[in-house]
Design a protein around this motif. Sequence first.
Motif, PDB file in Angstrom:
ATOM      1  N   ALA A 187       0.829  -1.211   0.000  1.00 41.89           N
ATOM      2  CA  ALA A 187       0.000   0.000   0.000  1.00 41.89           C
ATOM      3  C   ALA A 187       0.860   1.256   0.000  1.00 41.89           C
ATOM      4  O   ALA A 187       0.561   2.235  -0.699  1.00 41.89           O
ATOM      5  N   ALA A 188       1.938   1.231   0.774  1.00 40.92           N
ATOM      6  CA  ALA A 188       2.819   2.398   0.840  1.00 40.92           C
ATOM      7  C   ALA A 188       3.608   2.579  -0.449  1.00 40.92           C
ATOM      8  O   ALA A 188       3.710   3.694  -0.990  1.00 40.92           O
ATOM      9  N   ILE A 189       4.151   1.499  -0.978  1.00 44.01           N
ATOM     10  CA  ILE A 189       4.967   1.583  -2.191  1.00 44.01           C
ATOM     11  C   ILE A 189       4.155   2.101  -3.376  1.00 44.01           C
ATOM     12  O   ILE A 189       4.660   2.847  -4.221  1.00 44.01           O
ATOM     13  N   ASN A 190       2.879   1.735  -3.430  1.00 43.15           N
ATOM     14  CA  ASN A 190       2.013   2.195  -4.521  1.00 43.15           C
ATOM     15  C   ASN A 190       1.870   3.720  -4.541  1.00 43.15           C
ATOM     16  O   ASN A 190       1.542   4.298  -5.593  1.00 43.15           O
ATOM     17  N   LEU A 191       2.147   4.372  -3.427  1.00 38.85           N
ATOM     18  CA  LEU A 191       2.063   5.835  -3.349  1.00 38.85           C
ATOM     19  C   LEU A 191       3.382   6.505  -3.724  1.00 38.85           C
ATOM     20  O   LEU A 191       3.489   7.727  -3.718  1.00 38.85           O
ATOM     21  N   LYS A 192       4.408   5.696  -4.014  1.00 42.91           N
ATOM     22  CA  LYS A 192       5.717   6.162  -4.469  1.00 42.91           C
ATOM     23  C   LYS A 192       6.361   7.170  -3.507  1.00 42.91           C
ATOM     24  O   LYS A 192       6.695   8.299  -3.882  1.00 42.91           O
ATOM     25  N   PRO A 193       6.571   6.765  -2.263  1.00 40.71           N
ATOM     26  CA  PRO A 193       7.211   7.679  -1.303  1.00 40.71           C
ATOM     27  C   PRO A 193       8.706   7.820  -1.586  1.00 40.71           C
ATOM     28  O   PRO A 193       9.345   6.910  -2.128  1.00 40.71           O
ATOM     29  N   ASP A 194       9.269   8.954  -1.195  1.00 39.24           N
ATOM     30  CA  ASP A 194      10.706   9.186  -1.304  1.00 39.24           C
ATOM     31  C   ASP A 194      11.431   8.773  -0.031  1.00 39.24           C
ATOM     32  O   ASP A 194      12.652   8.605  -0.034  1.00 39.24           O
ATOM     33  N   LEU A 195      10.679   8.652   1.050  1.00 36.14           N
ATOM     34  CA  LEU A 195      11.252   8.322   2.356  1.00 36.14           C
ATOM     35  C   LEU A 195      10.256   7.471   3.125  1.00 36.14           C
ATOM     36  O   LEU A 195       9.055   7.753   3.122  1.00 36.14           O
ATOM     37  N   VAL A 196      10.764   6.441   3.788  1.00 32.33           N
ATOM     38  CA  VAL A 196       9.957   5.601   4.680  1.00 32.33           C
ATOM     39  C   VAL A 196      10.523   5.724   6.085  1.00 32.33           C
ATOM     40  O   VAL A 196      11.745   5.681   6.282  1.00 32.33           O
ATOM     41  N   ILE A 197       9.642   5.883   7.079  1.00 29.35           N
ATOM     42  CA  ILE A 197      10.042   5.979   8.484  1.00 29.35           C
ATOM     43  C   ILE A 197       9.349   4.862   9.258  1.00 29.35           C
ATOM     44  O   ILE A 197       8.125   4.728   9.201  1.00 29.35           O
ATOM     45  N   ILE A 198      10.141   4.065  10.000  1.00 31.31           N
ATOM     46  CA  ILE A 198       9.619   2.899  10.714  1.00 31.31           C
ATOM     47  C   ILE A 198       9.849   3.044  12.208  1.00 31.31           C
ATOM     48  O   ILE A 198      10.989   3.204  12.658  1.00 31.31           O
ATOM     49  N   SER A 199       8.784   2.986  12.990  1.00 28.62           N
ATOM     50  CA  SER A 199       8.881   2.916  14.450  1.00 28.62           C
ATOM     51  C   SER A 199       8.422   1.534  14.885  1.00 28.62           C
ATOM     52  O   SER A 199       7.228   1.237  14.896  1.00 28.62           O
ATOM     53  N   GLY A 200       9.379   0.691  15.220  1.00 33.30           N
ATOM     54  CA  GLY A 200       9.092  -0.672  15.649  1.00 33.30           C
ATOM     55  C   GLY A 200      10.240  -1.174  16.490  1.00 33.30           C
ATOM     56  O   GLY A 200      11.066  -0.396  16.962  1.00 33.30           O
ATOM     57  N   LEU A 201      10.317  -2.488  16.684  1.00 32.18           N
ATOM     58  CA  LEU A 201      11.420  -3.103  17.398  1.00 32.18           C
ATOM     59  C   LEU A 201      12.324  -3.820  16.397  1.00 32.18           C
ATOM     60  O   LEU A 201      12.050  -3.828  15.194  1.00 32.18           O
ATOM     61  N   ALA A 202      13.393  -4.428  16.889  1.00 29.02           N
ATOM     62  CA  ALA A 202      14.395  -4.990  15.988  1.00 29.02           C
ATOM     63  C   ALA A 202      13.835  -6.102  15.091  1.00 29.02           C
ATOM     64  O   ALA A 202      14.080  -6.115  13.885  1.00 29.02           O
ATOM     65  N   ALA A 203      13.061  -7.030  15.675  1.00 27.46           N
ATOM     66  CA  ALA A 203      12.583  -8.166  14.891  1.00 27.46           C
ATOM     67  C   ALA A 203      11.534  -7.745  13.870  1.00 27.46           C
ATOM     68  O   ALA A 203      11.663  -8.019  12.673  1.00 27.46           O
ATOM     69  N   ASP A 204      10.482  -7.058  14.315  1.00 29.35           N
ATOM     70  CA  ASP A 204       9.435  -6.648  13.385  1.00 29.35           C
ATOM     71  C   ASP A 204       9.923  -5.554  12.442  1.00 29.35           C
ATOM     72  O   ASP A 204       9.655  -5.586  11.237  1.00 29.35           O
ATOM     73  N   GLY A 205      10.664  -4.580  12.973  1.00 28.28           N
ATOM     74  CA  GLY A 205      11.173  -3.507  12.131  1.00 28.28           C
ATOM     75  C   GLY A 205      12.138  -4.003  11.079  1.00 28.28           C
ATOM     76  O   GLY A 205      12.099  -3.564   9.924  1.00 28.28           O
ATOM     77  N   GLY A 206      13.007  -4.937  11.470  1.00 27.78           N
ATOM     78  CA  GLY A 206      13.945  -5.510  10.507  1.00 27.78           C
ATOM     79  C   GLY A 206      13.240  -6.273   9.405  1.00 27.78           C
ATOM     80  O   GLY A 206      13.616  -6.196   8.228  1.00 27.78           O
ATOM     81  N   ASN A 207      12.210  -7.030   9.767  1.00 31.03           N
ATOM     82  CA  ASN A 207      11.434  -7.750   8.753  1.00 31.03           C
ATOM     83  C   ASN A 207      10.704  -6.793   7.824  1.00 31.03           C
ATOM     84  O   ASN A 207      10.579  -7.060   6.620  1.00 31.03           O
ATOM     85  N   LEU A 208      10.219  -5.684   8.355  1.00 31.31           N
ATOM     86  CA  LEU A 208       9.544  -4.696   7.523  1.00 31.31           C
ATOM     87  C   LEU A 208      10.529  -4.067   6.534  1.00 31.31           C
ATOM     88  O   LEU A 208      10.198  -3.897   5.353  1.00 31.31           O
ATOM     89  N   VAL A 209      11.727  -3.740   6.987  1.00 29.26           N
ATOM     90  CA  VAL A 209      12.760  -3.225   6.080  1.00 29.26           C
ATOM     91  C   VAL A 209      13.016  -4.223   4.956  1.00 29.26           C
ATOM     92  O   VAL A 209      13.050  -3.857   3.767  1.00 29.26           O
ATOM     93  N   ARG A 210      13.199  -5.482   5.319  1.00 28.50           N
ATOM     94  CA  ARG A 210      13.483  -6.519   4.317  1.00 28.50           C
ATOM     95  C   ARG A 210      12.366  -6.636   3.290  1.00 28.50           C
ATOM     96  O   ARG A 210      12.621  -6.683   2.075  1.00 28.50           O
ATOM     97  N   GLN A 211      11.125  -6.650   3.756  1.00 26.64           N
ATOM     98  CA  GLN A 211      10.010  -6.835   2.827  1.00 26.64           C
ATOM     99  C   GLN A 211       9.791  -5.605   1.940  1.00 26.64           C
ATOM    100  O   GLN A 211       9.412  -5.734   0.780  1.00 26.64           O
ATOM    101  N   LEU A 212      10.050  -4.416   2.472  1.00 27.75           N
ATOM    102  CA  LEU A 212       9.968  -3.213   1.633  1.00 27.75           C
ATOM    103  C   LEU A 212      10.964  -3.288   0.490  1.00 27.75           C
ATOM    104  O   LEU A 212      10.627  -2.991  -0.673  1.00 27.75           O
ATOM    105  N   ARG A 213      12.185  -3.694   0.787  1.00 30.85           N
ATOM    106  CA  ARG A 213      13.206  -3.807  -0.249  1.00 30.85           C
ATOM    107  C   ARG A 213      12.875  -4.922  -1.239  1.00 30.85           C
ATOM    108  O   ARG A 213      13.045  -4.753  -2.454  1.00 30.85           O
TER     109      ARG A 213
END
Length: 412
Positions: A238-264
């Motif tokens: 949903a976020a990528i479809n909006l073509k953002p120039d910057l992504v900001i993540i507030s999470g913890l190491a496990a969930d935040g790291g997985n979110l970074v990986r899946q975004l890439r």
Amino acid sequence: MQVTTRLSVLAALAIAIAACSPNTPPATTGASPQASGASNASPTNGATTGIPIGIGVAQTSNVALLGQEEVAGAKIAEQYFNSKGGINGTPIRLVLQDTGGDEQGANNAFQALITKDKVVGIVGPTLSQQAFSADPIADRAKVPVLGPSNTAKGIPQIGEYIARVSAPVSVVAPNAVKAALKINPQIKKVAVFYAQNDAFNKSETEIFQQTVKEQNLELATVQKFLTTDTDFQSQATAAINLKPDLVIISGLAADGGNLVRQLRELGYKGLIIGGNGLNTSNVFSVCKALCDGVLIAQAYSPEQPGEVNAAFRTAYRNQFKKEPPQFSAQTFAGVQVFVEALRVLDKQSKVTQTALPALRTALNKQLLVGKYNTPLGEISFTPEGEIVQKEFYVAQIKMDANGNSGTFAYLK
């Protein structure tokens, strides 16, 4: 201190901690000798036991990726300050209790430290969410608490006995957005993600979103998740479809790291800012090579000048073969504040002969009026218990070619 003396101290410290495994957190210490004694017992019967300082952080659960770093910092502090005479000749003794990752775990750990282990003060817990639950227990018992990683809004306001050595997110987080704009001045559109079940991350995302607006950037979308989530495909898409120039993540190491990986993996190529919960090298094993480039604001730099940081950095590198992270430095600082405040009190009246309730009250008052040269630089406190800190940084993750290890490269 002369150079030869300082080198001797560092060498002794490195030898003392070498026996600890770099991959295994220290075991929880058992009950103190005062466990069955009267509530007004003195904190120690002398050098054979040491003055007990509580460390109530997460050694298990998904939060352990952060808590294990805090245990490491505390243990290095214990070795370092005992090598320098402890409390005017009496050693300190850490008492560890595992808070796990939830509020009840923190409550149980604090109760044990206060009533069973009879500590003079507590460094902990790991999460702000836990602090809002457990800190009132310590405040009612009049036991001083120093939060090593509790940066949400409102922590010092919990009570008279609550302070923190972790700078508030409102001070630290905006630096990462400003750094991103220096790297890419063309940033216009921002996507924000945050863990809605965590008090700190809800507090942090408010600061990030406010900073985005203050920088005249477009907040394209705000996506929510849970710290227990592992699949972020729908939010990321949903976020990528909006073509953002910057992504900001507030999470913890496990969930935040997985979110970074899946975004890439889904094709996002822009800059990513990670919040304080991703501020650990333990995130490297989660997103691996895809961690590369993530920006994280810091309250600590291993290159901070100062004798105490030099000793801390040397000890940490000797044991773990990498640079010390922020959570270890902040926990070291928490132990240091207790030690230096206790030294002042001990010169006035021996702390080993002071009734525990009176010592806890005196310690709480003393720690708030001191100035401390810590690994974080010079810090002090407001009367309310908020840390006063001058130096802040922004680091960018640089992963090694193998994709399994990396470093935090501090931006100038």
